[in-house]
Design a protein around this motif. Structure first.
Motif, PDB file in Angstrom:
ATOM      1  N   GLU A   1       0.829  -1.205   0.000  1.00  0.00           N
ATOM      2  CA  GLU A   1       0.000   0.000   0.000  1.00  0.00           C
ATOM      3  C   GLU A   1       0.862   1.254   0.000  1.00  0.00           C
ATOM      4  N   HIS A   2       0.238   2.357  -0.367  1.00  0.00           N
ATOM      5  CA  HIS A   2       0.907   3.657  -0.331  1.00  0.00           C
ATOM      6  C   HIS A   2       0.052   4.613   0.487  1.00  0.00           C
ATOM      7  N   SER A   3       0.700   5.594   1.062  1.00  0.00           N
ATOM      8  CA  SER A   3      -0.015   6.539   1.913  1.00  0.00           C
ATOM      9  C   SER A   3       0.613   7.916   1.804  1.00  0.00           C
ATOM     10  N   GLY A   4      -0.256   8.922   1.794  1.00  0.00           N
ATOM     11  CA  GLY A   4       0.239  10.291   1.816  1.00  0.00           C
ATOM     12  C   GLY A   4       0.266  10.864   3.213  1.00  0.00           C
ATOM     13  N   GLU A   5       0.046  10.002   4.212  1.00  0.00           N
ATOM     14  CA  GLU A   5      -0.001  10.460   5.599  1.00  0.00           C
ATOM     15  C   GLU A   5       1.402  10.756   6.132  1.00  0.00           C
ATOM     16  N   THR A   6       1.446  11.524   7.186  1.00  0.00           N
ATOM     17  CA  THR A   6       2.701  11.809   7.864  1.00  0.00           C
ATOM     18  C   THR A   6       3.306  10.512   8.391  1.00  0.00           C
ATOM     19  N   PRO A   7       4.607  10.302   8.183  1.00  0.00           N
ATOM     20  CA  PRO A   7       5.233   9.079   8.702  1.00  0.00           C
ATOM     21  C   PRO A   7       4.950   8.878  10.185  1.00  0.00           C
ATOM     22  N   GLY A   8       4.611   7.618  10.524  1.00  0.00           N
ATOM     23  CA  GLY A   8       4.252   7.282  11.892  1.00  0.00           C
ATOM     24  C   GLY A   8       2.758   7.214  12.120  1.00  0.00           C
ATOM     25  N   THR A   9       1.962   7.667  11.127  1.00  0.00           N
ATOM     26  CA  THR A   9       0.505   7.696  11.276  1.00  0.00           C
ATOM     27  C   THR A   9      -0.088   6.296  11.157  1.00  0.00           C
ATOM     28  N   LEU A  10      -0.982   5.958  12.082  1.00  0.00           N
ATOM     29  CA  LEU A  10      -1.680   4.678  12.054  1.00  0.00           C
ATOM     30  C   LEU A  10      -2.770   4.722  10.992  1.00  0.00           C
ATOM     31  N   LEU A  11      -2.839   3.668  10.145  1.00  0.00           N
ATOM     32  CA  LEU A  11      -3.782   3.619   9.027  1.00  0.00           C
ATOM     33  C   LEU A  11      -4.894   2.615   9.300  1.00  0.00           C
ATOM     34  N   LEU A  12      -5.943   2.665   8.488  1.00  0.00           N
ATOM     35  CA  LEU A  12      -7.029   1.695   8.572  1.00  0.00           C
ATOM     36  C   LEU A  12      -6.540   0.304   8.162  1.00  0.00           C
ATOM     37  N   GLY A  13      -7.254  -0.725   8.656  1.00  0.00           N
ATOM     38  CA  GLY A  13      -6.973  -2.091   8.193  1.00  0.00           C
ATOM     39  C   GLY A  13      -5.870  -2.784   8.952  1.00  0.00           C
ATOM     40  N   GLY A  14      -5.971  -2.829  10.260  1.00  0.00           N
ATOM     41  CA  GLY A  14      -4.932  -3.482  11.057  1.00  0.00           C
ATOM     42  C   GLY A  14      -3.892  -2.478  11.513  1.00  0.00           C
ATOM     43  N   LEU A  15      -2.815  -2.989  12.035  1.00  0.00           N
ATOM     44  CA  LEU A  15      -1.783  -2.116  12.572  1.00  0.00           C
ATOM     45  C   LEU A  15      -0.777  -1.798  11.466  1.00  0.00           C
ATOM     46  N   LYS A  16      -1.210  -0.923  10.551  1.00  0.00           N
ATOM     47  CA  LYS A  16      -0.360  -0.470   9.452  1.00  0.00           C
ATOM     48  C   LYS A  16       0.043   0.968   9.712  1.00  0.00           C
ATOM     49  N   VAL A  17       1.294   1.276   9.369  1.00  0.00           N
ATOM     50  CA  VAL A  17       1.849   2.584   9.710  1.00  0.00           C
ATOM     51  C   VAL A  17       2.504   3.197   8.487  1.00  0.00           C
ATOM     52  N   ALA A  18       2.252   4.488   8.279  1.00  0.00           N
ATOM     53  CA  ALA A  18       2.885   5.223   7.184  1.00  0.00           C
ATOM     54  C   ALA A  18       4.374   5.424   7.490  1.00  0.00           C
ATOM     55  N   THR A  19       5.192   5.295   6.463  1.00  0.00           N
ATOM     56  CA  THR A  19       6.633   5.509   6.598  1.00  0.00           C
ATOM     57  C   THR A  19       7.075   6.588   5.623  1.00  0.00           C
ATOM     58  N   GLY A  20       8.386   6.753   5.484  1.00  0.00           N
ATOM     59  CA  GLY A  20       8.904   7.792   4.605  1.00  0.00           C
ATOM     60  C   GLY A  20       8.575   7.602   3.151  1.00  0.00           C
ATOM     61  N   ASP A  21       8.322   6.339   2.736  1.00  0.00           N
ATOM     62  CA  ASP A  21       8.031   6.123   1.314  1.00  0.00           C
ATOM     63  C   ASP A  21       6.938   5.092   1.068  1.00  0.00           C
ATOM     64  N   GLY A  22       6.237   4.660   2.101  1.00  0.00           N
ATOM     65  CA  GLY A  22       5.216   3.631   1.897  1.00  0.00           C
ATOM     66  C   GLY A  22       4.545   3.259   3.201  1.00  0.00           C
ATOM     67  N   VAL A  23       4.266   1.951   3.340  1.00  0.00           N
ATOM     68  CA  VAL A  23       3.521   1.468   4.502  1.00  0.00           C
ATOM     69  C   VAL A  23       4.170   0.190   5.020  1.00  0.00           C
ATOM     70  N   ILE A  24       4.200   0.063   6.338  1.00  0.00           N
ATOM     71  CA  ILE A  24       4.690  -1.157   6.952  1.00  0.00           C
ATOM     72  C   ILE A  24       3.602  -1.685   7.879  1.00  0.00           C
TER      73      ILE A  24
END
Length: 309
Positions: free
Chosen positions: A255-278
């Protein structure tokens, strides 16, 4: 052969067990002194110390092998060789030169890559595709001796420092009797190290902190390379302030995200990073037991949009 064995952590236990099973006479075992452990800070022997004692082997735990008395006691041993596996102390020339056949070290990397204290963690943290173990003749320089025998292990996307540790400990233990047989008969093929030298320095608490601005792939390496110890960590905000959290297992998300790194995303414990999602799979709140991500979320008030800091 009559051997002295020097080792401290769990990694060295299998090596000692293999040498005993192969029929070698372990004249003396050296290990780091007992250290305080647990909430009660009770002095406890190292894993090697405890295992050696269970076999009835004599154990010595000098504070420093640079001490003249400790060196003299070692030189009084009637041994053919000394085996060193993650002992945790530097040995002086007077120790290295005593055994007639020499002192030999089992090191958890393919030297000269990752000389030093934390080769297993550093290999994963750097994104290496493989690593290994090597038996080498010890010299005064840090992990600079000639290589006698090597074994290679692939590093997978599911490996943590613990799983790789276990693979390397088993492989390394199996190499030692083979290497010693070659040494005893004078048939060891010793090869000087070649290639780029890198150093596996100790992990500091601040280095273990997760920087969510880094690329997702690097963060995955960082998390798995430090799991379970010392543990990659971050903080989260709660009603009682910031709480430290260790992240113990992760995987990349496509997945990709435009959120600030460290932001918790929908769909489980997914987190925005500097260039994507972990995606975080396992973690541990300070003072609590480790939990899978779903159990962790059910026990906290984290919501999508909240941030790890």
């Amino acid at each position: 052969m009559r051997l002295a064995f020097m080792g401290t952590p769990e990694f060295a236990v299998k090596a000692l067990a293999e040498l005993v099973a192969a029929g070698h006479d372990i004249v003396c075992v050296y290990s780091q002194p007992p250290a305080p452990k647990g909430r009660g800070q009770v002095l406890s022997p190292s894993p090697v110390h405890a295992f050696a004692a269970s076999l009835g082997l004599p154990v010595r735990t000098p504070k420093s092998m640079k001490d003249a008395d400790a060196i003299a006691e070692f030189q009084a041993l009637d041994i053919d060789a000394c085996i060193v596996v993650a002992y945790g102390q530097i040995l002086k020339k007077a120790v290295l030169d005593h055994p007639p056949l020499g002192c030999f070290n089992l090191h958890a990397s393919l030297l000269p890559r990752w000389r030093g204290a934390a080769p297993i963690q550093r290999a994963i943290m750097a994104g290496d595709s493989h690593t290994g173990v090597e038996v080498m003749r010890m010299s005064e320089g840090l992990d600079e001796g000639a290589i006698i025998l090597s074994g290679r292990v692939e590093i997978t996307d599911e490996d943590t420092a613990q799983s790789l540790h276990d693979k390397l400990a088993t492989l390394g233990a199996s190499l030692l009797p083979v290497a010693l047989a070659a040494i005893e008969r004078g048939g060891a093929n010793e090869q000087e190290q070649s290639g780029e030298v890198t150093y596996a320095r100790k992990i500091t608490p601040e280095e273990a902190r997760i920087d969510w601005d880094r690329p997702a792939r690097e963060l995955d390496w960082h998390i798995r390379g430090l799991s379970p110890f010392p543990g990659a960590w971050t903080t989260m905000a709660t009603g009682k302030g910031e709480v430290r959290v260790k992240v113990l297992m992760s995987r990349l998300s496509d997945e990709h995200s435009g959120e600030t790194p460290g932001t918790l995303l929908l769909g489980g414990l997914k987190v925005a990073t500097g260039d994507g999602v972990i995606q975080i799979l396992r973690l541990q709140r300070e003072g609590k037991a480790a939990q899978d991500a779903l159990d962790f979320l059910n026990g906290t008030d984290l919501q999508p949009g909240d941030r790890f800091i």
